[in-house]
Design a protein around this motif. Structure first.
Motif, PDB file in Angstrom:
ATOM      1  N   LEU A  38       0.757   5.423  -0.653  1.00  0.00           N
ATOM      2  CA  LEU A  38       1.018   6.063  -1.939  1.00  0.00           C
ATOM      3  C   LEU A  38       2.472   6.513  -1.932  1.00  0.00           C
ATOM      4  CD1 LEU A  38       0.065   7.157  -4.665  1.00  0.00           C
ATOM      5  CD2 LEU A  38      -0.618   9.252  -3.471  1.00  0.00           C
ATOM      6  N   ARG A  39       3.275   5.972  -2.849  1.00  0.00           N
ATOM      7  CA  ARG A  39       4.700   6.266  -2.906  1.00  0.00           C
ATOM      8  C   ARG A  39       5.000   7.239  -4.048  1.00  0.00           C
ATOM      9  NH1 ARG A  39       4.061   1.299  -0.945  1.00  0.00           N
ATOM     10  NH2 ARG A  39       5.251   0.764   0.898  1.00  0.00           N
ATOM     11  N   LEU A  40       5.479   8.399  -3.664  1.00  0.00           N
ATOM     12  CA  LEU A  40       5.832   9.446  -4.623  1.00  0.00           C
ATOM     13  C   LEU A  40       7.277   9.887  -4.361  1.00  0.00           C
ATOM     14  CD1 LEU A  40       2.517  11.503  -4.414  1.00  0.00           C
ATOM     15  CD2 LEU A  40       3.181   9.846  -6.177  1.00  0.00           C
ATOM     16  N   LEU A  57      -5.580  12.994  -1.909  1.00  0.00           N
ATOM     17  CA  LEU A  57      -5.677  11.913  -0.929  1.00  0.00           C
ATOM     18  C   LEU A  57      -6.937  11.973  -0.084  1.00  0.00           C
ATOM     19  CD1 LEU A  57      -2.068  11.449   0.444  1.00  0.00           C
ATOM     20  CD2 LEU A  57      -3.363   9.938  -1.029  1.00  0.00           C
ATOM     21  N   CYS A  58      -7.549  13.124  -0.011  1.00  0.00           N
ATOM     22  CA  CYS A  58      -8.733  13.291   0.821  1.00  0.00           C
ATOM     23  C   CYS A  58      -9.817  12.313   0.362  1.00  0.00           C
ATOM     24  CB  CYS A  58      -9.226  14.728   0.743  1.00  0.00           C
ATOM     25  SG  CYS A  58     -10.452  15.108   1.981  1.00  0.00           S
ATOM     26  N   GLY A  59     -10.134  11.375   1.219  1.00  0.00           N
ATOM     27  CA  GLY A  59     -11.158  10.393   0.889  1.00  0.00           C
ATOM     28  C   GLY A  59     -10.708   9.279  -0.041  1.00  0.00           C
ATOM     29  N   SER A  60      -9.412   9.212  -0.366  1.00  0.00           N
ATOM     30  CA  SER A  60      -8.925   8.206  -1.308  1.00  0.00           C
ATOM     31  C   SER A  60      -8.842   6.818  -0.708  1.00  0.00           C
ATOM     32  CB  SER A  60      -7.536   8.594  -1.819  1.00  0.00           C
ATOM     33  OG  SER A  60      -6.579   8.440  -0.782  1.00  0.00           O
ATOM     34  N   GLY A  61      -8.692   6.754   0.597  1.00  0.00           N
ATOM     35  CA  GLY A  61      -8.550   5.465   1.249  1.00  0.00           C
ATOM     36  C   GLY A  61      -7.109   5.033   1.446  1.00  0.00           C
ATOM     37  N   PHE A  62      -6.151   5.732   0.833  1.00  0.00           N
ATOM     38  CA  PHE A  62      -4.755   5.401   1.085  1.00  0.00           C
ATOM     39  C   PHE A  62      -4.462   5.655   2.551  1.00  0.00           C
ATOM     40  CE2 PHE A  62      -4.134   5.737  -3.510  1.00  0.00           C
ATOM     41  CZ  PHE A  62      -3.255   4.686  -3.728  1.00  0.00           C
ATOM     42  N   GLY A  63      -3.741   4.747   3.185  1.00  0.00           N
ATOM     43  CA  GLY A  63      -3.448   4.881   4.601  1.00  0.00           C
ATOM     44  C   GLY A  63      -2.128   5.566   4.891  1.00  0.00           C
ATOM     45  N   GLY A  64      -1.244   5.606   3.900  1.00  0.00           N
ATOM     46  CA  GLY A  64       0.066   6.201   4.122  1.00  0.00           C
ATOM     47  C   GLY A  64       0.536   6.986   2.911  1.00  0.00           C
ATOM     48  N   LEU A  65       1.558   7.793   3.145  1.00  0.00           N
ATOM     49  CA  LEU A  65       2.114   8.630   2.090  1.00  0.00           C
ATOM     50  C   LEU A  65       3.630   8.624   2.230  1.00  0.00           C
ATOM     51  CD1 LEU A  65       1.730  10.684  -0.217  1.00  0.00           C
ATOM     52  CD2 LEU A  65       1.491  12.451   1.535  1.00  0.00           C
ATOM     53  N   ASP A  66       4.314   8.280   1.161  1.00  0.00           N
ATOM     54  CA  ASP A  66       5.775   8.222   1.140  1.00  0.00           C
ATOM     55  C   ASP A  66       6.293   9.260   0.152  1.00  0.00           C
ATOM     56  OD1 ASP A  66       8.467   7.640   0.902  1.00  0.00           O
ATOM     57  OD2 ASP A  66       8.169   5.502   0.548  1.00  0.00           O
ATOM     58  N   LEU A  67       6.842  10.337   0.687  1.00  0.00           N
ATOM     59  CA  LEU A  67       7.369  11.426  -0.143  1.00  0.00           C
ATOM     60  C   LEU A  67       8.890  11.522  -0.061  1.00  0.00           C
ATOM     61  CD1 LEU A  67       4.707  14.146   0.672  1.00  0.00           C
ATOM     62  CD2 LEU A  67       4.975  12.892  -1.464  1.00  0.00           C
TER      63      LEU A  67
END
Length: 124
Positions: A38-40, A57-67
């Motif tokens: 998820l790119r933010l 994101l909890c339970g969303s299934g996204f594996g990564g986070l780009d902040l």
């Protein structure tokens, strides 16, 4: 540049729409988000955004986070994301240019070491 309520200014409808559009665009067309990031980037997210992102994101299934490039996020905003790393819900996080101080490094290190799946910290 758009700012949210974390900056001390009232959130704008346009800023909210930008945030929601970024999330919807990235989640659209897939039944599973597993492994996707998820790119933010550069959305002027502040300290309170960390908690909202962690809940989303909890339970969303996204594996990564780009902040990347959310300099107002700071230590307190990033701290809300640490349980996601430790539990293995996300396996990579990009926090470059997010206003983190050196005092935050030990907490981040503990979360990365505790990660079930060997989480990665991406810096740029």
């Amino acid at each position: 540049a758009y700012r949210c309520g974390d900056s001390g200014l009232a959130p704008t409808r346009h800023g909210l729409n930008l945030f929601l559009a970024a999330v919807v665009k990235q989640a659209a067309g897939t039944e599973k988000a597993a492994g996707r990031t998820l790119r933010l980037r550069g959305l002027q997210l502040g300290p309170r955004s960390g908690k909202a992102i962690a809940r989303a994101l909890c339970g969303s299934g996204f594996g990564g986070l780009d902040l990347f490039n959310n300099p107002s996020l700071g230590d307190s905003g990033a701290a809300a994301l640490l349980p996601l790393l430790g539990s293995g819900q996300i396996t990579s996080v990009r926090l470059g240019a997010c206003g983190l101080r050196s005092a935050f490094a030990p907490a981040l290190s503990r979360a990365l070491l505790a990660s079930r799946d060997g989480a990665q910290l991406l810096t740029s």
